[in-house]
Design an enzyme around this catalytic site. Structure first.
Site, PDB file in Angstrom:
ATOM      1  CB  SER A  23      -0.747   0.056   1.136  1.00 55.52           C
ATOM      2  OG  SER A  23      -1.779   1.011   0.987  1.00 55.52           O
TER       3      SER A  23
ATOM      4  CE1 TYR B 178      -3.869  -1.754   5.246  1.00 57.70           C
ATOM      5  CE2 TYR B 178      -2.583   0.117   4.311  1.00 57.70           C
ATOM      6  CZ  TYR B 178      -3.804  -0.643   4.019  1.00 57.70           C
ATOM      7  OH  TYR B 178      -3.163  -1.158   2.663  1.00 57.70           O
TER       8      TYR B 178
HETATM    9  P1  NAD Z   1     -11.326  -5.356   0.927  1.00 57.68           P
HETATM   10  O1  NAD Z   1     -11.348  -4.948   2.891  1.00 57.68           O
HETATM   11  O2  NAD Z   1     -12.512  -4.626   0.935  1.00 57.68           O
HETATM   12  O3  NAD Z   1     -11.594  -7.048   1.149  1.00 57.68           O
HETATM   13  C1  NAD Z   1     -10.440  -7.808   1.706  1.00 57.68           C
HETATM   14  C2  NAD Z   1     -10.594  -9.317   1.537  1.00 57.68           C
HETATM   15  O4  NAD Z   1      -9.907  -9.618   2.619  1.00 57.68           O
HETATM   16  C3  NAD Z   1     -12.085  -9.800   2.750  1.00 57.68           C
HETATM   17  O5  NAD Z   1     -12.824 -10.328   1.335  1.00 57.68           O
HETATM   18  C4  NAD Z   1     -12.038  -9.815   3.775  1.00 57.68           C
HETATM   19  O6  NAD Z   1     -12.777 -11.092   3.676  1.00 57.68           O
HETATM   20  C5  NAD Z   1     -10.176 -10.481   3.565  1.00 57.68           C
HETATM   21  N1  NAD Z   1      -9.860 -11.043   4.475  1.00 57.68           N
HETATM   22  C6  NAD Z   1      -9.609 -10.195   5.627  1.00 57.68           C
HETATM   23  N2  NAD Z   1      -8.532 -10.943   6.142  1.00 57.68           N
HETATM   24  C7  NAD Z   1      -8.410 -11.842   5.771  1.00 57.68           C
HETATM   25  C8  NAD Z   1      -7.677 -12.946   6.564  1.00 57.68           C
HETATM   26  N3  NAD Z   1      -7.191 -13.178   7.770  1.00 57.68           N
HETATM   27  N4  NAD Z   1      -7.774 -14.638   6.017  1.00 57.68           N
HETATM   28  C9  NAD Z   1      -8.080 -14.514   4.585  1.00 57.68           C
HETATM   29  N5  NAD Z   1      -8.877 -13.080   3.938  1.00 57.68           N
HETATM   30  C10 NAD Z   1      -8.878 -11.705   4.610  1.00 57.68           C
HETATM   31  O7  NAD Z   1      -9.763  -4.802   1.118  1.00 57.68           O
HETATM   32  P2  NAD Z   1     -10.055  -3.803  -0.377  1.00 57.68           P
HETATM   33  O8  NAD Z   1      -9.858  -2.568  -0.486  1.00 57.68           O
HETATM   34  O9  NAD Z   1      -9.559  -4.801  -1.254  1.00 57.68           O
HETATM   35  O10 NAD Z   1      -7.943  -4.582  -0.091  1.00 57.68           O
HETATM   36  C11 NAD Z   1      -7.906  -5.285  -0.975  1.00 57.68           C
HETATM   37  C12 NAD Z   1      -6.123  -5.243  -0.807  1.00 57.68           C
HETATM   38  O11 NAD Z   1      -5.499  -4.137  -1.476  1.00 57.68           O
HETATM   39  C13 NAD Z   1      -5.566  -5.344   0.907  1.00 57.68           C
HETATM   40  O12 NAD Z   1      -4.451  -5.950   0.685  1.00 57.68           O
HETATM   41  C14 NAD Z   1      -4.763  -3.421   0.933  1.00 57.68           C
HETATM   42  O13 NAD Z   1      -4.493  -3.711   2.235  1.00 57.68           O
HETATM   43  C15 NAD Z   1      -4.544  -3.347   0.076  1.00 57.68           C
HETATM   44  N6  NAD Z   1      -4.958  -1.807  -0.248  1.00 57.68           N
HETATM   45  C16 NAD Z   1      -5.950  -1.811  -0.549  1.00 57.68           C
HETATM   46  C17 NAD Z   1      -6.215  -0.218  -0.712  1.00 57.68           C
HETATM   47  C18 NAD Z   1      -7.187   0.746  -0.352  1.00 57.68           C
HETATM   48  O14 NAD Z   1      -7.896   1.660  -0.859  1.00 57.68           O
HETATM   49  N7  NAD Z   1      -8.266  -0.148  -1.178  1.00 57.68           N
HETATM   50  C19 NAD Z   1      -5.194   0.764  -1.074  1.00 57.68           C
HETATM   51  C20 NAD Z   1      -3.620   0.095  -0.963  1.00 57.68           C
HETATM   52  C21 NAD Z   1      -3.616  -1.257  -0.745  1.00 57.68           C
HETATM   53  C1  4PL Z   2      -3.589   6.177  -0.040  1.00 59.52           C
HETATM   54  O1  4PL Z   2      -3.790   1.382   1.418  1.00 59.52           O
HETATM   55  O2  4PL Z   2      -2.971   3.718   0.138  1.00 59.52           O
HETATM   56  C2  4PL Z   2      -6.793   5.111   2.843  1.00 59.52           C
HETATM   57  C3  4PL Z   2      -6.623   3.108   3.389  1.00 59.52           C
HETATM   58  N1  4PL Z   2      -5.518   5.883   1.715  1.00 59.52           N
HETATM   59  O3  4PL Z   2      -5.685   1.325   2.677  1.00 59.52           O
HETATM   60  C4  4PL Z   2      -5.194   2.294   1.872  1.00 59.52           C
HETATM   61  C5  4PL Z   2      -4.103   5.611   1.211  1.00 59.52           C
HETATM   62  C6  4PL Z   2      -5.768   4.102   2.420  1.00 59.52           C
HETATM   63  C7  4PL Z   2      -4.520   3.964   0.382  1.00 59.52           C
HETATM   64  C8  4PL Z   2      -5.220   3.394   1.483  1.00 59.52           C
END
Ligand code: NAD
Ligand code: 4PL
Length: 246
Positions: free
Chosen positions: A139, A152
């Site tokens: 992230s 996080y």
């Molecule tokens: P989300 O919360 O929409 O979905 C996360 C999924 O992971 C869910 O289906 C949940 O059930 C599953 N999960 C959580 N804990 C778990 C565990 N212990 N074992 C198995 N499954 C588990 O999340 P998202 O926004 O789609 O994020 C996905 C990835 O992208 C994550 O690694 C997050 O850190 C990363 N990320 C997200 C963003 C963002 O802005 N959405 C930005 C940067 C990075």
């Molecule tokens: C820029 O990974 O990358 C909020 C919440 N803002 O989870 C993230 C930024 C969030 C991010 C993320």
């Protein structure tokens, strides 16, 4: 011909959001995809929705026994070809609310969970002489030091450091390990959390305007999982509309 034809791929946390888009894209590119998610019903629903032979099973990535079963189920001739570590908890917790229990929960899933899947997958890839591809979702909060998620941010810095070190350790076996670092993305998780209010601020920092979508991450994940990225390892690829520029 898809660029991932004949490969098996495991995508964690693909019941929704970015993981769902990645599972769908890998399947569209020809891989046989297995979703592992702690939300079993959601994972099964996602697999059905995508079709294309995608299957799903319950897996909490912080549980070593469940992780072992997942990686074994996603193998072909002794090892999976592709592992995408996407599952994570995305908390909104101001510093004053972060106690030891929160810290351990976040590190235990977001960082230790990635260690557990990589431990099992690289053991199997080496034993099967498989030149596997591992993509770890980080992230850009790591680069920005984003507020309201200190544990996080630490976990994602850990994912980047671990990906670099693991790439060094397993490069001699032909296994590639890269981190993919998204910016703020309009996933289900973000839409249902206070992070949804950060888009305006984040957009100001991006080189390109717009709200990031899961599909914008999925194409890059598929590229990193393919032979086109076979000379890339230990890298962190920023996919955030240019919020981080270096
Ligand atoms: P989300 O919360 O929409 O979905 C996360 C999924 O992971 C869910 O289906 C949940 O059930 C599953 N999960 C959580 N804990 C778990 C565990 N212990 N074992 C198995 N499954 C588990 O999340 P998202 O926004 O789609 O994020 C996905 C990835 O992208 C994550 O690694 C997050 O850190 C990363 N990320 C997200 C963003 C963002 O802005 N959405 C930005 C940067 C990075
Ligand atoms: C820029 O990974 O990358 C909020 C919440 N803002 O989870 C993230 C930024 C969030 C991010 C993320």
């Amino acid at each position: 011909m898809g660029k991932l034809d004949g490969r098996t791929a495991i995508v964690t946390g693909a019941a929704q959001g970015i993981g769902f888009a990645i599972a769908k894209r890998l399947a569209e590119d020809g891989a046989l995809v297995l979703i592992g998610d702690k939300n079993e019903a959601g994972a099964k629903e996602a697999a059905e929705k995508i079709g294309l032979g995608v299957t799903a099973m319950k897996c909490d990535i912080s549980d070593q026994v469940e992780v072992s079963a997942l990686i074994e189920a996603g193998a072909r001739d002794g090892a999976p070809d592709i592992l995408v570590n996407n599952a994570a908890i995305v908390p909104f917790s101001p510093w004053d609310e972060i106690d030891l229990d929160h810290w351990q929960t976040i590190i235990g899933t977001n960082l230790t969970g990635v260690f557990l899947t990589c431990r099992k997958a690289t053991d199997m890839m080496r034993a099967a002489d498989r030149k596997g591809k591992i993509v770890n979702i980080a992230s850009n909060t790591f680069f920005a030091g984003t507020p309201n998620m200190a544990a996080y941010v630490a976990s994602k810095g850990g994912v980047i450091g671990f990906s670099r070190a693991l790439a060094t350790e397993v490069g001699k076996y032909g296994i590639c390990v890269n981190a993919l670092s998204p910016g703020l993305i309009e996933s289900e998780g973000v839409k249902n959390s206070p992070h949804d209010e950060s888009f305006g601020f984040v957009e100001m920092l991006q080189a390109m305007p717009g709200k990031g979508q899961p599909e914008q991450i999925a194409g890059v994940a598929s590229f990193l999982a393919s032979d086109d990225a076979g000379w890339m390892t230990g890298q962190t690829v920023n996919v955030d509309a240019g919020m981080v520029r270096w």
